[in-house]
Design an enzyme around this catalytic site. Sequence first.
Site, PDB file in Angstrom:
ATOM      1  N   GLY A  47       0.809  -1.215   0.000  1.00  0.00           N
ATOM      2  CA  GLY A  47       0.000   0.000   0.000  1.00  0.00           C
ATOM      3  C   GLY A  47       0.838   1.258   0.000  1.00  0.00           C
ATOM      4  O   GLY A  47       0.960   1.946  -0.998  1.00  0.00           O
ATOM      5  N   TYR A 267     -11.232  -3.435   0.298  1.00  0.00           N
ATOM      6  CA  TYR A 267     -12.292  -4.449   0.330  1.00  0.00           C
ATOM      7  C   TYR A 267     -13.543  -3.974  -0.416  1.00  0.00           C
ATOM      8  O   TYR A 267     -14.030  -2.869  -0.201  1.00  0.00           O
ATOM      9  CB  TYR A 267     -12.625  -4.727   1.795  1.00  0.00           C
ATOM     10  CG  TYR A 267     -13.606  -5.845   2.014  1.00  0.00           C
ATOM     11  CD1 TYR A 267     -13.184  -7.168   2.018  1.00  0.00           C
ATOM     12  CD2 TYR A 267     -14.951  -5.580   2.237  1.00  0.00           C
ATOM     13  CE1 TYR A 267     -14.088  -8.205   2.246  1.00  0.00           C
ATOM     14  CE2 TYR A 267     -15.854  -6.616   2.462  1.00  0.00           C
ATOM     15  CZ  TYR A 267     -15.409  -7.919   2.460  1.00  0.00           C
ATOM     16  OH  TYR A 267     -16.301  -8.940   2.682  1.00  0.00           O
ATOM     17  N   TYR A 316      -5.957 -14.872   7.672  1.00  0.00           N
ATOM     18  CA  TYR A 316      -4.600 -14.787   7.158  1.00  0.00           C
ATOM     19  C   TYR A 316      -4.011 -13.376   7.270  1.00  0.00           C
ATOM     20  O   TYR A 316      -3.474 -12.839   6.316  1.00  0.00           O
ATOM     21  CB  TYR A 316      -4.568 -15.296   5.718  1.00  0.00           C
ATOM     22  CG  TYR A 316      -3.194 -15.768   5.305  1.00  0.00           C
ATOM     23  CD1 TYR A 316      -2.141 -15.726   6.210  1.00  0.00           C
ATOM     24  CD2 TYR A 316      -2.950 -16.261   4.054  1.00  0.00           C
ATOM     25  CE1 TYR A 316      -0.888 -16.142   5.858  1.00  0.00           C
ATOM     26  CE2 TYR A 316      -1.684 -16.678   3.680  1.00  0.00           C
ATOM     27  CZ  TYR A 316      -0.663 -16.614   4.588  1.00  0.00           C
ATOM     28  OH  TYR A 316       0.598 -17.025   4.236  1.00  0.00           O
ATOM     29  N   CYS A 404      14.491 -18.538   2.767  1.00  0.00           N
ATOM     30  CA  CYS A 404      14.428 -19.944   3.163  1.00  0.00           C
ATOM     31  C   CYS A 404      14.222 -20.014   4.679  1.00  0.00           C
ATOM     32  O   CYS A 404      14.982 -19.405   5.427  1.00  0.00           O
ATOM     33  CB  CYS A 404      15.742 -20.634   2.785  1.00  0.00           C
ATOM     34  SG  CYS A 404      15.703 -22.397   2.980  1.00  0.00           S
TER      35      CYS A 404
HETATM   36  P1  NAD Z   1      -4.079  -6.338  -2.471  1.00  0.00           P
HETATM   37  O1  NAD Z   1      -4.812  -5.115  -2.169  1.00  0.00           O
HETATM   38  O2  NAD Z   1      -2.939  -6.324  -3.428  1.00  0.00           O
HETATM   39  O3  NAD Z   1      -5.115  -7.460  -3.017  1.00  0.00           O
HETATM   40  C1  NAD Z   1      -6.404  -7.696  -2.488  1.00  0.00           C
HETATM   41  C2  NAD Z   1      -7.237  -8.407  -3.546  1.00  0.00           C
HETATM   42  O4  NAD Z   1      -8.533  -8.676  -3.018  1.00  0.00           O
HETATM   43  C3  NAD Z   1      -7.438  -7.551  -4.800  1.00  0.00           C
HETATM   44  O5  NAD Z   1      -7.042  -8.288  -5.925  1.00  0.00           O
HETATM   45  C4  NAD Z   1      -8.928  -7.220  -4.788  1.00  0.00           C
HETATM   46  O6  NAD Z   1      -9.470  -7.127  -6.090  1.00  0.00           O
HETATM   47  C5  NAD Z   1      -9.499  -8.412  -4.042  1.00  0.00           C
HETATM   48  N1  NAD Z   1     -10.788  -8.133  -3.378  1.00  0.00           N
HETATM   49  C6  NAD Z   1     -11.104  -7.067  -2.601  1.00  0.00           C
HETATM   50  N2  NAD Z   1     -12.342  -7.206  -2.117  1.00  0.00           N
HETATM   51  C7  NAD Z   1     -12.803  -8.377  -2.574  1.00  0.00           C
HETATM   52  C8  NAD Z   1     -14.018  -9.065  -2.397  1.00  0.00           C
HETATM   53  N3  NAD Z   1     -14.992  -8.589  -1.613  1.00  0.00           N
HETATM   54  N4  NAD Z   1     -14.185 -10.266  -3.010  1.00  0.00           N
HETATM   55  C9  NAD Z   1     -13.194 -10.793  -3.803  1.00  0.00           C
HETATM   56  N5  NAD Z   1     -12.028 -10.165  -4.017  1.00  0.00           N
HETATM   57  C10 NAD Z   1     -11.823  -8.978  -3.394  1.00  0.00           C
HETATM   58  O7  NAD Z   1      -3.607  -6.923  -1.067  1.00  0.00           O
HETATM   59  P2  NAD Z   1      -2.480  -8.027  -0.766  1.00  0.00           P
HETATM   60  O8  NAD Z   1      -1.134  -7.390  -0.720  1.00  0.00           O
HETATM   61  O9  NAD Z   1      -2.672  -9.214  -1.633  1.00  0.00           O
HETATM   62  O10 NAD Z   1      -2.838  -8.406   0.736  1.00  0.00           O
HETATM   63  C11 NAD Z   1      -4.115  -8.937   1.038  1.00  0.00           C
HETATM   64  C12 NAD Z   1      -4.393  -8.869   2.507  1.00  0.00           C
HETATM   65  O11 NAD Z   1      -3.590  -9.807   3.199  1.00  0.00           O
HETATM   66  C13 NAD Z   1      -4.081  -7.503   3.125  1.00  0.00           C
HETATM   67  O12 NAD Z   1      -5.074  -7.208   4.065  1.00  0.00           O
HETATM   68  C14 NAD Z   1      -2.737  -7.693   3.773  1.00  0.00           C
HETATM   69  O13 NAD Z   1      -2.493  -6.812   4.866  1.00  0.00           O
HETATM   70  C15 NAD Z   1      -2.855  -9.125   4.226  1.00  0.00           C
HETATM   71  N6  NAD Z   1      -1.565  -9.787   4.297  1.00  0.00           N
HETATM   72  C16 NAD Z   1      -1.294 -10.577   5.322  1.00  0.00           C
HETATM   73  C17 NAD Z   1      -0.097 -11.246   5.371  1.00  0.00           C
HETATM   74  C18 NAD Z   1       0.173 -12.135   6.466  1.00  0.00           C
HETATM   75  O14 NAD Z   1      -0.119 -11.799   7.556  1.00  0.00           O
HETATM   76  N7  NAD Z   1       0.659 -13.305   6.169  1.00  0.00           N
HETATM   77  C19 NAD Z   1       0.866 -11.115   4.414  1.00  0.00           C
HETATM   78  C20 NAD Z   1       0.557 -10.297   3.372  1.00  0.00           C
HETATM   79  C21 NAD Z   1      -0.665  -9.666   3.304  1.00  0.00           C
END
Ligand code: NAD
Length: 546
Positions: A47, A267, A316, A404
């Site tokens: 972001g 979202y 997640y 790794c």
């Molecule tokens: P991103 O914004 O790149 O991707 C989110 C995706 O969700 C987009 O492709 C969007 O089109 C889709 N989306 C949004 N609302 C939707 C809905 N209602 N139905 C279907 N699809 C929908 O985000 P990202 O970098 O892929 O990260 C996703 C989330 O995971 C974030 O909240 C991030 O903080 C979290 N995250 C957690 C971890 C972890 O703890 N392991 C690691 C990375 C990311």
Amino acid sequence: MSNVLVSPIGPDISCQSWEIEGLLRLFLNSIDPRVAESSKDLIVYGGRGKAARNHDAVQAIIHELQTLSTDETLLIQSGKPIGKFRTFERSPRIVNASSILVPAWSTDEHFRELISKGLMMYGQSTAASWAYIGVQGVLQGTFEIMGEIADRHFDHTLRGKIVLTSGLGGMGAAQPLSVTMHGGVSIVVEISEDKIKQRLKNNYCDIKVDSLQEAVQLAQEAASAKKPLAIALVGNVSERYREALEIGFIPDIVTDQTSAHDLHNGYIPSGVTLEQAAVLRKKNKTHYHHLIKESLTLHDKAMVSFKEQGAILFEYGNNLRNQAYNAGFKDAFNIQGFASEYLRPLYCEGRGPCRWIALSGDPEDIYRIDDIVLEEFKHDQRVIRWIKYVQEKIYFYGLPARTCWLNYEERERIGFIINEMVKSGELSAPIAITRDHSEGSTMAAPYRETEKMFDGSDIVADWPILNAMLNASAGASMVSIQNGGGVGVGNSVHSGMTVIADGSDEASERLRNVLVVDPGMSIIRHADAGYEQAEKSLDKLYMGKR
Ligand code: NAD
């Protein structure tokens, strides 16, 4: 140095030592257009996660590093160099703090105000500490979690199992690939057709379908044949999950990685298209927020229903439960967190995400280290599977790198081996050894890494600060402390470290210390919290004897 923001490669250096040059290369690699999400805005990933506050700060960092002496330490405050002092040759060359606010003011509102005044930047996790290496990092985290689920619930493999998840964004796209790597079948719900197209092109997904029925049929056929298959299903997560329940489809594993942490621009609520959402959030905010609340509640409720009907369920790290709880769903937390459930047992043993980056820019250096890892850690099937798969599927961009997950003593071992390989000339230049911030003692995050700690110490943030101070004392080349990471301002405190393995005896000593104290603190933190596995691991630790 030219104005193009890419890392230098090759044997010639512009700084006074390889240690300083290595840090300069890592910095420029983070903002390289091939690596960073938006190089021109200095956004590395996540972001708004940045490596430097602004373009003036970029030039100042380059200048400071090119004039830094080998017995000086440079201070960086929220992405801007603010001074240097004489310390010792063995002291860190950089100490770095980003996005940190006095706790009572640690809110997004105050933070945004400070950003608008040019006083701070958001550091995410590895963005501000210049250790970002692209999608490989999140891919391995997801691979480890799927591996842990396979080990714990399904005889060490996901063959014949179906995972239902959602979100094919920057991080979420690692999900289908990780399930495939463990032999399983995935259905990933994604609202954006463009995102799906991109993931099909990169082979992260195998096929796109428009109906749930078709997705389920394909998934069940592939699972029966014990063949991996990654299916991208167009749709809204909240709607698709409810539809699956209605037709009685209960997958083996359910999770979600839509951008639920960001209700303003991330979202998408149920019942609207991406285009309608873009208009509604500007024109009718109140109605938009109402739709979001409704959608989140139904989304979270559907996930809990899957669990009640036998699926393995986890959140997640996207803050879904907290958002659904704030939207009024009181049982939103009836979903376990991924970190407390699947990563904590690894933290208790000192296993964690090591990564190394070839400062030469030559992929052969990484492949040579891969060969050694395959030989040295051949007892660990997860490491073998990971290295072989990632060699085939992931191409390098920017400085070649490898991540790794390794155990406690293995990290010290690989550090020693890499430094010896630099010394003997087997590698063409020094290597930076670093790690993710999501680790046992390096992240205090009550909705993620430190959720539901055994002793109730979820919000205690002493640990990452102690970790940073200890790594600085142990000889790390760069040490960072930050606030926010992937969960937002005020929700986490975390630390990073990097050591440059330049082939010298001194680097060998630094590595021996840092790669022991860093994972060692993870064991101590969990033993202190009363985890039996960590208490048993204490015996392995160097505690005052050598
Ligand atoms: P991103 O914004 O790149 O991707 C989110 C995706 O969700 C987009 O492709 C969007 O089109 C889709 N989306 C949004 N609302 C939707 C809905 N209602 N139905 C279907 N699809 C929908 O985000 P990202 O970098 O892929 O990260 C996703 C989330 O995971 C974030 O909240 C991030 O903080 C979290 N995250 C957690 C971890 C972890 O703890 N392991 C690691 C990375 C990311």
